[in-house]
Structures are given as structure tokens and as C-alpha cells.
Design an enzyme around this catalytic site. Structure first.
Site, PDB file in Angstrom:
ATOM      1  N   SER A 153       8.481  -1.286   2.339  1.00  0.00           N
ATOM      2  CA  SER A 153       7.448  -1.040   3.327  1.00  0.00           C
ATOM      3  C   SER A 153       7.887   0.098   4.252  1.00  0.00           C
ATOM      4  O   SER A 153       8.435   1.085   3.786  1.00  0.00           O
ATOM      5  CB  SER A 153       7.199  -2.340   4.079  1.00  0.00           C
ATOM      6  OG  SER A 153       5.946  -2.334   4.640  1.00  0.00           O
TER       7      SER A 153
ATOM      8  N   HIS B 116       2.975  -6.268  -2.420  1.00  0.00           N
ATOM      9  CA  HIS B 116       3.869  -5.509  -1.544  1.00  0.00           C
ATOM     10  C   HIS B 116       5.348  -5.846  -1.772  1.00  0.00           C
ATOM     11  O   HIS B 116       5.752  -7.000  -1.606  1.00  0.00           O
ATOM     12  CB  HIS B 116       3.473  -5.866  -0.110  1.00  0.00           C
ATOM     13  CG  HIS B 116       3.838  -4.864   0.936  1.00  0.00           C
ATOM     14  ND1 HIS B 116       3.562  -3.529   0.834  1.00  0.00           N
ATOM     15  CD2 HIS B 116       4.437  -5.018   2.132  1.00  0.00           C
ATOM     16  CE1 HIS B 116       3.972  -2.913   1.927  1.00  0.00           C
ATOM     17  NE2 HIS B 116       4.509  -3.797   2.725  1.00  0.00           N
TER      18      HIS B 116
ATOM     19  N   ASP C  66      -1.192  -3.972  -4.068  1.00  0.00           N
ATOM     20  CA  ASP C  66      -0.773  -3.746  -2.677  1.00  0.00           C
ATOM     21  C   ASP C  66      -1.571  -2.633  -2.006  1.00  0.00           C
ATOM     22  O   ASP C  66      -1.528  -1.480  -2.435  1.00  0.00           O
ATOM     23  CB  ASP C  66       0.721  -3.376  -2.683  1.00  0.00           C
ATOM     24  CG  ASP C  66       1.249  -3.026  -1.300  1.00  0.00           C
ATOM     25  OD1 ASP C  66       0.600  -3.405  -0.303  1.00  0.00           O
ATOM     26  OD2 ASP C  66       2.304  -2.376  -1.233  1.00  0.00           O
TER      27      ASP C  66
END
Ligand SMILES: *[C@@H]1O[C@H](CO)[C@@H](O)[C@H](O)[C@H]1NC(C)=O
Ligand SMILES: *[C@@H]1O[C@H](CO)[C@@H](O)[C@H](O)[C@H]1NC(C)=O
Ligand SMILES: *[C@@H]1O[C@H](CO)[C@@H](O)[C@H](O)[C@H]1NC(C)=O
Ligand SMILES: *[C@@H]1O[C@H](CO)[C@@H](O)[C@H](O)[C@H]1NC(C)=O
Length: 477
Positions: A168, A445, A420
Site C-alpha cells: 500500500s 490489496h 483491489d
């Protein structure tokens, strides 16, 4: 994992039970992987860092936290670093997961570094805007550079190869660490890394819509009907009262306040963002399937009632009032808030945007979530200075400084999942032969950062195998 209702989805993280990843208002972070056995080899330690790496007239310092696991290390073995993002670090990624597996194969030492302003890594006495000026990725990268340099100076580590891992926002940090400090880092895995800064990130809910559509067209239709009903209720005479009842809201939404209306919409929309972003198999079915089963189940009543059932947080009322929200997050005392939103939102207001609006007609969540709602939050949390023009200048700066979607890089792997929503701001095609992109069909994710599991789709286990092979080649070359 309990849904930390509204305030949780803003971070783009992959979460760590409170951990890795970005999202909307919700700071899930990266979910902490769970190991069957607790490792006895993990130590918590601290390193002194300058508050400001770039001002020679400022000599203040603070202590940055990190974790270390040396159980597999042999002299001159590699240094593998899991980079912390907008969350508190914890042990999981040093006990299991992709990096742990690589460490055991290659006799590496493992670290998990905490990002300044999160967890116990607090450079300043409070989180006033004046203090938060030291919360930037430039400073965070300089912290990592110093950290690596001090680790490598020790006997037995001088020849160690350094590989960094991030998921991320931390995946962007990993990418940029390799870009800015190539002499300190030999390679990086950037999992679900949104390396393009963008104010109006309407693509987020376009991907959420497509991910629900892959479950069924009916799911998409019912969600769309539910959000249409919410928007109609907000405009109807006694609609706000009805919404309060249905959704067990703490306050009646103020139909005359755009921010109050949009705040409620954001809470509802984020429930879907969170479900899709963190999709995985739980109790025999995916979270998306569970969500769609609720949204298409007439036993729960109208689409609006099904939505209420889906977002319901049990007995406790749902905090929906914008003024209360602002009041809570304006507070500059450490620990005054239940989560990391004050720090994370500051990063979005000054560097990234990433605001998940509904400014697209390819989404099914109504059309009321505007960019203005998010830029008002910047202004209301930190002051007049943090306005829309400021945001645009800052986002442009981020892309100039770090290269947007075209950084000049070698030895960085970009992994993304088509489920995602963050993949829309990442690298989906090879940058060059040494910086490949792996686009994983059916993954959400940051899933590649975890260990293989029986419920993983084939594409995901293949992606991990490929990552292990490439990183193995960096280590042994
Ligand atoms: C930091 O700088 C101040 C002067 O600005 C000086 O008095 C102080 O001794 C310095 N502290 C350290 C630890 O060098
Ligand atoms: C901020 O939060 C702290 C700690 O919860 C509290 O003591 C203080 O009164 C709050 N300040 C304001 C201005 O609300
Ligand atoms: C919305 O979709 C229509 C086609 O269905 C298109 O003509 C229009 O330009 C789109 N509007 C926006 C704002 O994208
Ligand atoms: C992705 O996976 C789905 C389901 O397993 C499959 O139907 C689809 O063809 C795959 N798409 C690609 C591009 O491989």
C-alpha cells in the site's frame, strides 16, 4: 475482523489486524498475518533520528521504533526490511508471510520499521500543523536511509544485500527508497503501491463496482438501487429521520449541510470499499460474496434496508455527524483520536490526495461524494492554509519529485490485484525488463505479502513464486 465502521477506511492500506494498507477513511493498515508459533527471536529496538533531516540549524532528535528477527541470519546474509506505513508495527510479518519465507531460504536478517508519526514513533510533542510539517515521505525516506546505513556499518553486515518490502502506501515508500537511495537498497517489492498522486481518485469506486459485478450483475443493481434510495431520502422531507432509524445513526443527518450529507454517504460507500479492498475467503466464502448475498437477499427488506443491515454496527449507533467528526480530529493531542486518521489525512492533504469521490458514472454509489467534501476536511482539520489550490500544488510536487507512474527504476517489482481498487494508481505493465509488473487476477490489496494459503487463487500463488524467484536472483547475483 470487526468492521471499524466509518473512520477506518481512509487509509489506503493493506491492514495489519491493525496493520498495512490504505483506504478511504479507514485506517485498516495491513492486516497482521498470524503465525502458528510465536517467534522468540523478535526484539523491539529504537534508533535516534533527526526531527528534520534537511535543516542543518535544527538538531532535535526523536526515537524511531523497529523490530528485528535474526534467527536465520548468517554472516553477510541479506537484510530484508518490511517498511511500515500509516500504522503501528507488530510482529506478524517477522513470523510468517512472503518476506519471512525468503529470510529462511536465504539466511537473512529481518526488520520491520515504524513510519514516523505512527505507532510509538512520535517525533514531536503533539500533532499540531506546525508539528506535522515533519510528517512527509521525504523525511520518512531519510529515516530509512539512516536506519539502513547504521545497520550495514556493523561487523558481518558490510556486504549484505538490502531488499525492502512494502504494501500500500508503504509500497510507494519502498519504490521511492530504491529511487532516491539506490546505493543503500538493491531491490524492492512494491505491493499495491499507489505511486501516482491524484486529488480526485474516482477510479477507486469504479474498480469496486467492477469487482462487485464479477460476483453478479444483480448485486450491482441492488447496490445501485440502495444508494439511489439513500440519496432520495436525504432530499425528502422526512427522509433524514427515516435514515437515522434504518441505519441507527447517532444523529439525524442535516439535509441542508452538504458536508453532513456527504459524510454519511462516505460512511456507507466505504463499507463497500473496505469489503472489496480487503476481499478474501472467510468462513468458506469471499467477503464480496457475503456482501452481495446480503444486498440481494429480499428477506432483509428493500435495497435500502439491506444496505442498513450490511453496514449496521450492532447496538452502538453509527457516528455520522460531520461537526463532531471535525471536532474529534482537530484535536492536536497524541492519542485523542481512536485511530491514525489525523496523521494519515495530513499526508493526503499535503502529498497525495487519493480522495475517493463518486465523480464517475461508472460507479453505483450515487453521485454525491464530491472532491470538495475531502478538501473541506483538510481545511477543517488543519486550517485555512490547506485548501484546494494548496492540494493541487502539493500533488504536482509529489509527482515531479517521485516520477509519477514513470519513475526511472531497476529492481522493483510491482504487484497488484485486479480486485483491489488501488491498482488504478499503480504500475500494471513492466516499467522495463528489470522492473516487472505482476497483475494478479482475483487478488485484493497486498495479498501477495502473506504466505500461501489453501484458499488463495492460483494466480496469487504463482505471483508469489515469481516474486520469490526474482528476489532470489537479486540476492545471489
Ligand atoms: C543544539 O543546538 C543548540 C543551539 O541551537 C545548542 O545549544 C545545543 O547544544 C545543540 N544540541 C546538541 C545535542 O547538539
Ligand atoms: C483533546 O484530547 C485530549 C485527550 O483526549 C483532551 O484532554 C482535550 O481536552 C482535547 N482538547 C480539545 C480542545 O478538545
Ligand atoms: C456518463 O455516461 C454517458 C454515456 O452513458 C456519457 O455520454 C457521459 O459523458 C458520461 N458522463 C461523464 C461525466 O463521464
Ligand atoms: C480471471 O479469473 C477468472 C476466474 O477465475 C476467469 O474467468 C478470467 O478469465 C480470468 N481473467 C484473465 C484475464 O485471466
Amino acid at each position: 475482523m470487526v468492521y471499524l465502521s466509518f473512520l477506518l477506511l481512509l487509509c489506503l492500506t493493506c491492514r495489519l489486524a491493525h496493520g498495512v494498507g490504505l483506504h478511504g477513511f479507514h485506517s485498516h493498515g495491513l492486516e497482521e498475518p498470524r503465525s502458528l508459533r510465536q517467534s522468540k527471536n523478535i526484539i523491539e529496538a529504537w534508533i535516534q533520528q533527526p526531527v528534520d533531516h534537511f535543516n542543518p540549524r535544527d538538531n532535535r532528535t526523536w526515537s524511531m521504533r523497529y523490530l528485528e528477527n535474526s534467527r536465520f541470519f548468517k554472516r553477510d546474509g541479506p537484510i530484508l526490511i518490511m517498511i511500515g506505513g500509516e500504522w503501528a508495527i507488530s510482529r506478524g510479518f517477522l513470523e510468517t508471510g512472503l518476506m519471512y519465507g525468503l529470510a529462511s531460504t536465504h539466511n537473512a536478517i529481518m526488520y520491520y520499521t515504524e513510519h514516523r508519526y505512527y505507532g510509538k514513533s512520535k517525533p514531536t510533542k503533539d500533532t499540531s500543523p506546525a508539528s506535522l510539517q515533519y510528517l512527509s515521505v521525504d523525511q520518512a525516506l531519510a529515516d530509512l536511509a539512516r536506519f539502513i546505513e547504521t545497520r550495514k556499518r556493523r561487523e558481518g553486515f558490510e556486504n549484505s544485500v538490502v531488499i525492502v518490502f512494502g504494501g500500500s502506501y508503504a509500497g510507494s515508500v519502498a519504490t521511492w527508497l530504491r529511487l532516491k537511495y539506490p546505493h543503500l537498497v538493491q531491490g524492492a517489492l512494491a505491493s499495491s503501491a499507489p505511486i501516482l498522486a491524484k486529488a480526485d481518485f474516482y477510479e477507486y469506486y469504479e474498480v469496486v463496482t467492477e469487482s462487485l459485478r464479477r460476483h453478479s450483475e444483480k448485486c450491482v443493481d441492488e447496490v445501485k438501487a440502495a444508494f439511489k434510495a439513500v440519496e432520495e431520502s436525504l432530499a425528502a422531507e422526512d427522509g433524514p429521520q427515516k435514515l437515522q432509524q434504518y441505519f441507527n445513526l447517532c444523529d439525524v443527518p442535516d439535509a441542508n449541510s452538504p458536508n453532513d450529507r456527504e459524510h454519511l454517504m462516505n460512511i456507507l460507500v466505504e463499507a463497500f470499499g473496505g469489503t472489496v479492498q480487503y476481499d478474501k475467503v472467510e468462513n468458506g466464502r469471499t467477503k464480496i460474496a457475503a456482501c452481495c448475498e446480503t444486498m440481494t437477499n429480499a428477506r432483509f427488506g428493500t435495497p435500502l434496508q439491506r444496505l442498513a443491515h450490511f453496514v449496521s454496527s450492532g447496538k452502538k449507533c453509527l457516528e455520522n455527524n460531520y461537526e463532531k467528526f471535525v471536532k474529534l480530529y482537530r484535536n492536536e493531542t497524541w492519542g485523542a483520536q481512536p485511530d491514525i486518521m489525523r496523521q494519515w489525512f495530513y499526508q493526503t492533504c499535503t502529498e497525495y490526495g487519493y480522495y475517493q469521490t463518486t465523480n464517475s458514472n461508472k460507479t453505483i454509489f450515487g453521485s454525491s461524494l464530491s472532491l470538495r467534501y475531502f478538501t473541506d476536511i483538510c481545511r477543517d482539520f488543519y486550517g485555512e492554509y490547506y485548501n484546494n489550490e494548496f492540494l493541487n500544488v502539493r500533488i504536482k510536487r509529489t509527482n515531479v519529485m517521485y516520477g509519477g507512474l514513470r519513475p526511472d527504476l531497476r529492481n522493483v517489482i510491482f504487484t497488484n490485484g485486479n480486485v483491489d481498487p488501488w491498482h488504478a494508481l499503480s504500475v500494471l505493465q513492466d516499467l522495463n525488463t528489470l522492473s516487472p509488473a505482476i497483475f494478479i487476477n482475483g487478488s485484493s490489496h497486498c495479498r501477495d505479502l502473506y504466505s500461501d494459503s489453501d484458499t488463495d487463487v492460483q494466480d496469487l500463488t504463482q505471483a508469489r513464486a515469481k516474486v520469490r524467484k526474482i528476489i532470489g536472483s537479486w540476492i545471489s547475483s
